[in-house]
Design an enzyme around this catalytic site. Structure first.
Site, PDB file in Angstrom:
ATOM      1  N   LYS A  13      98.400  35.805 -11.629  1.00 55.08           N
ATOM      2  CA  LYS A  13      99.567  36.709 -11.732  1.00 55.08           C
ATOM      3  C   LYS A  13      99.123  38.169 -11.608  1.00 55.08           C
ATOM      4  CE  LYS A  13     100.828  35.330 -15.862  1.00 55.08           C
ATOM      5  NZ  LYS A  13      99.735  34.383 -16.102  1.00 55.08           N
ATOM      6  N   ARG A  88     108.494  35.471 -21.233  1.00 53.05           N
ATOM      7  CA  ARG A  88     107.555  34.374 -21.431  1.00 53.05           C
ATOM      8  C   ARG A  88     108.143  33.262 -22.289  1.00 53.05           C
ATOM      9  NH1 ARG A  88     102.271  36.670 -20.554  1.00 53.05           N
ATOM     10  NH2 ARG A  88     100.628  35.184 -20.934  1.00 53.05           N
ATOM     11  N   ARG A 127      85.383  33.574 -15.542  1.00 58.34           N
ATOM     12  CA  ARG A 127      85.614  34.984 -15.896  1.00 58.34           C
ATOM     13  C   ARG A 127      84.955  35.312 -17.241  1.00 58.34           C
ATOM     14  NH1 ARG A 127      91.642  37.421 -16.023  1.00 58.34           N
ATOM     15  NH2 ARG A 127      91.855  36.087 -17.843  1.00 58.34           N
ATOM     16  N   ARG A 135      87.320  39.125 -22.011  1.00 59.48           N
ATOM     17  CA  ARG A 135      88.550  39.097 -22.806  1.00 59.48           C
ATOM     18  C   ARG A 135      88.380  38.092 -23.931  1.00 59.48           C
ATOM     19  NH1 ARG A 135      93.786  38.679 -18.916  1.00 59.48           N
ATOM     20  NH2 ARG A 135      94.492  37.441 -20.672  1.00 59.48           N
ATOM     21  N   ARG A 146      96.285  28.591 -24.995  1.00 61.01           N
ATOM     22  CA  ARG A 146      97.111  29.343 -24.044  1.00 61.01           C
ATOM     23  C   ARG A 146      97.816  28.386 -23.074  1.00 61.01           C
ATOM     24  NH1 ARG A 146      92.747  33.266 -21.680  1.00 61.01           N
ATOM     25  NH2 ARG A 146      94.399  34.112 -20.356  1.00 61.01           N
TER      26      ARG A 146
HETATM   27  P1  AP5 Z   1      94.389  36.740 -13.030  1.00 64.35           P
HETATM   28  O1  AP5 Z   1      94.951  37.420 -11.845  1.00 64.35           O
HETATM   29  O2  AP5 Z   1      93.884  37.570 -14.160  1.00 64.35           O
HETATM   30  O3  AP5 Z   1      95.430  35.663 -13.592  1.00 64.35           O
HETATM   31  P2  AP5 Z   1      96.634  35.835 -14.598  1.00 64.35           P
HETATM   32  O4  AP5 Z   1      97.649  34.819 -14.213  1.00 64.35           O
HETATM   33  O5  AP5 Z   1      97.054  37.262 -14.659  1.00 64.35           O
HETATM   34  O6  AP5 Z   1      95.949  35.359 -15.942  1.00 64.35           O
HETATM   35  P3  AP5 Z   1      95.672  36.074 -17.348  1.00 64.35           P
HETATM   36  O7  AP5 Z   1      94.299  35.734 -17.737  1.00 64.35           O
HETATM   37  O8  AP5 Z   1      96.071  37.500 -17.339  1.00 64.35           O
HETATM   38  O9  AP5 Z   1      96.560  35.169 -18.272  1.00 64.35           O
HETATM   39  P4  AP5 Z   1      97.735  35.354 -19.261  1.00 64.35           P
HETATM   40  O10 AP5 Z   1      98.966  35.161 -18.528  1.00 64.35           O
HETATM   41  O11 AP5 Z   1      97.458  34.404 -20.381  1.00 64.35           O
HETATM   42  O12 AP5 Z   1      97.515  36.816 -19.863  1.00 64.35           O
HETATM   43  P5  AP5 Z   1      98.426  38.074 -20.169  1.00 64.35           P
HETATM   44  O13 AP5 Z   1      97.560  39.236 -20.025  1.00 64.35           O
HETATM   45  O14 AP5 Z   1      99.710  38.017 -19.447  1.00 64.35           O
HETATM   46  O15 AP5 Z   1      93.237  35.744 -12.515  1.00 64.35           O
HETATM   47  C1  AP5 Z   1      92.484  34.973 -13.415  1.00 64.35           C
HETATM   48  C2  AP5 Z   1      91.076  34.759 -12.833  1.00 64.35           C
HETATM   49  O16 AP5 Z   1      91.185  33.974 -11.650  1.00 64.35           O
HETATM   50  C3  AP5 Z   1      90.393  36.075 -12.420  1.00 64.35           C
HETATM   51  O17 AP5 Z   1      89.018  35.964 -12.682  1.00 64.35           O
HETATM   52  C4  AP5 Z   1      90.671  36.163 -10.925  1.00 64.35           C
HETATM   53  O18 AP5 Z   1      89.693  36.894 -10.253  1.00 64.35           O
HETATM   54  C5  AP5 Z   1      90.663  34.698 -10.526  1.00 64.35           C
HETATM   55  N1  AP5 Z   1      91.555  34.422  -9.382  1.00 64.35           N
HETATM   56  C6  AP5 Z   1      92.743  35.022  -9.097  1.00 64.35           C
HETATM   57  N2  AP5 Z   1      93.281  34.499  -7.974  1.00 64.35           N
HETATM   58  C7  AP5 Z   1      92.404  33.541  -7.555  1.00 64.35           C
HETATM   59  C8  AP5 Z   1      92.402  32.646  -6.439  1.00 64.35           C
HETATM   60  N3  AP5 Z   1      93.406  32.636  -5.534  1.00 64.35           N
HETATM   61  N4  AP5 Z   1      91.370  31.791  -6.325  1.00 64.35           N
HETATM   62  C9  AP5 Z   1      90.332  31.786  -7.236  1.00 64.35           C
HETATM   63  N5  AP5 Z   1      90.272  32.628  -8.306  1.00 64.35           N
HETATM   64  C10 AP5 Z   1      91.310  33.490  -8.456  1.00 64.35           C
HETATM   65  O19 AP5 Z   1      98.748  37.864 -21.727  1.00 64.35           O
HETATM   66  C11 AP5 Z   1      97.743  37.925 -22.685  1.00 64.35           C
HETATM   67  C12 AP5 Z   1      98.349  37.706 -24.065  1.00 64.35           C
HETATM   68  O20 AP5 Z   1      99.252  38.791 -24.395  1.00 64.35           O
HETATM   69  C13 AP5 Z   1      99.205  36.444 -24.244  1.00 64.35           C
HETATM   70  O21 AP5 Z   1      98.430  35.297 -24.494  1.00 64.35           O
HETATM   71  C14 AP5 Z   1     100.070  36.857 -25.438  1.00 64.35           C
HETATM   72  O22 AP5 Z   1      99.343  36.781 -26.638  1.00 64.35           O
HETATM   73  C15 AP5 Z   1     100.356  38.320 -25.157  1.00 64.35           C
HETATM   74  N6  AP5 Z   1     101.584  38.514 -24.362  1.00 64.35           N
HETATM   75  C16 AP5 Z   1     101.686  39.098 -23.130  1.00 64.35           C
HETATM   76  N7  AP5 Z   1     102.957  39.093 -22.716  1.00 64.35           N
HETATM   77  C17 AP5 Z   1     103.678  38.491 -23.687  1.00 64.35           C
HETATM   78  C18 AP5 Z   1     105.060  38.162 -23.829  1.00 64.35           C
HETATM   79  N8  AP5 Z   1     105.971  38.450 -22.869  1.00 64.35           N
HETATM   80  N9  AP5 Z   1     105.446  37.525 -24.959  1.00 64.35           N
HETATM   81  C19 AP5 Z   1     104.576  37.224 -25.941  1.00 64.35           C
HETATM   82  N10 AP5 Z   1     103.266  37.505 -25.878  1.00 64.35           N
HETATM   83  C20 AP5 Z   1     102.813  38.130 -24.749  1.00 64.35           C
HETATM   84 MG    MG Z   2      97.172  38.648 -16.211  1.00 64.53          MG
END
Ligand code: AP5
Ligand code: MG
Length: 202
Positions: A13, A88, A127, A135, A146
């Site tokens: 994402k 979410r 990662r 992280r 997660r």
């Molecule tokens: P990346 O692009 O970082 O993937 P992502 O989907 O953004 O994953 P996140 O790790 O950010 O996950 P998340 O959704 O749990 O975290 P968030 O920050 O939103 O890619 C991941 C890896 O894969 C990287 O190493 C990348 O290089 C690699 N990659 C990418 N594309 C690829 C491809 N095509 N092929 C191979 N490799 C690839 O949330 C974190 C925390 O915040 C949550 O757990 C929660 O506690 C809180 N939070 C955030 N928003 C909310 C909400 N709305 N409500 C409640 N809590 C929330």
């Molecule tokens: Mg992310």
């Protein structure tokens, strides 16, 4: 244009949203980044959300709505925005729809990035291992939580948006970053750009 990205942790994402936001010239709003920055800065918000995030749980819906509403009030969001990681939960989505409707706005596209759990675990473990300052929520204990949270609390959003006409776009998130980006552009009716890849500016 107003776009929402949904997908399991590690689906790409953040990677794809940043690129699409640059391509469309709209701000990329990652709620995860906003919360991680608050945690790093040691703000009151950061102190509340830090332990929840590190364990792989979800921050409360009301707090998240406040965080997003505050960010969307900035002028750079007037012409559109791309939300990465919000809504979410179904309650977040319902409250957000009300928020938008009260401002005569709506979401144009909800992009679901689909990646199987086995690939996600590989990506997040890599990662965690390779980053200098990993992280906290990429640790091997938090990843299963997660994923569970995604399947139990976030994936019901897909049914919610599927009932809203043609807003939900399902995109295969497996393949190179370029391949997935091209699929995303197609899914929102933008076609595949013809310029050679090395001249792209987004
Ligand atoms: P990346 O692009 O970082 O993937 P992502 O989907 O953004 O994953 P996140 O790790 O950010 O996950 P998340 O959704 O749990 O975290 P968030 O920050 O939103 O890619 C991941 C890896 O894969 C990287 O190493 C990348 O290089 C690699 N990659 C990418 N594309 C690829 C491809 N095509 N092929 C191979 N490799 C690839 O949330 C974190 C925390 O915040 C949550 O757990 C929660 O506690 C809180 N939070 C955030 N928003 C909310 C909400 N709305 N409500 C409640 N809590 C929330
Ligand atoms: Mg992310």
């Amino acid at each position: 244009m107003r776009i929402v990205f949904i997908g399991p942790p590690g689906a790409g994402k953040g990677t794809q949203s940043a690129r699409l936001a640059r391509y469309l010239g709209i701000p990329h709003l990652s709620t995860g980044e906003i919360l991680r920055n608050a945690k790093k800065a040691g703000t009151d918000l950061g102190k509340i959300v830090g332990p929840i995030m590190d364990s792989g749980g979800l921050v409360g819906d009301e707090l998240m709505l406040d965080v997003v509403a505050e960010r969307l009030a900035a002028d750079d969001c007037n012409a559109g925005f791309l939300l990465d990681g919000f809504p979410r939960t179904v309650p977040q989505a319902k409250a957000f729809d009300q928020f938008l409707a009260s401002r005569s706005m709506h979401i144009d596209h909800v992009i679901e990035l689909r990646v199987a759990d086995v690939e996600i675990i590989k990506r997040l473990e890599t990662r965690f291992r390779d980053m200098k300052d990993p992280r906290a929520d990429d640790n091997p204990e938090s990843i299963p939580r997660r994923l569970n949270v995604y399947h139990n609390e976030t994936s019901p959003l897909l049914g919610y948006y599927a009932r809203q006409g043609n807003v939900l776009k399902k995109v295969d998130g497996l393949g190179t970053v370029d391949t997935v980006f091209d699929r995303i552009l197609l899914s929102i009716g933008r076609g595949i750009p013809r310029a050679p890849r090395d001249t792209r500016h987004w």
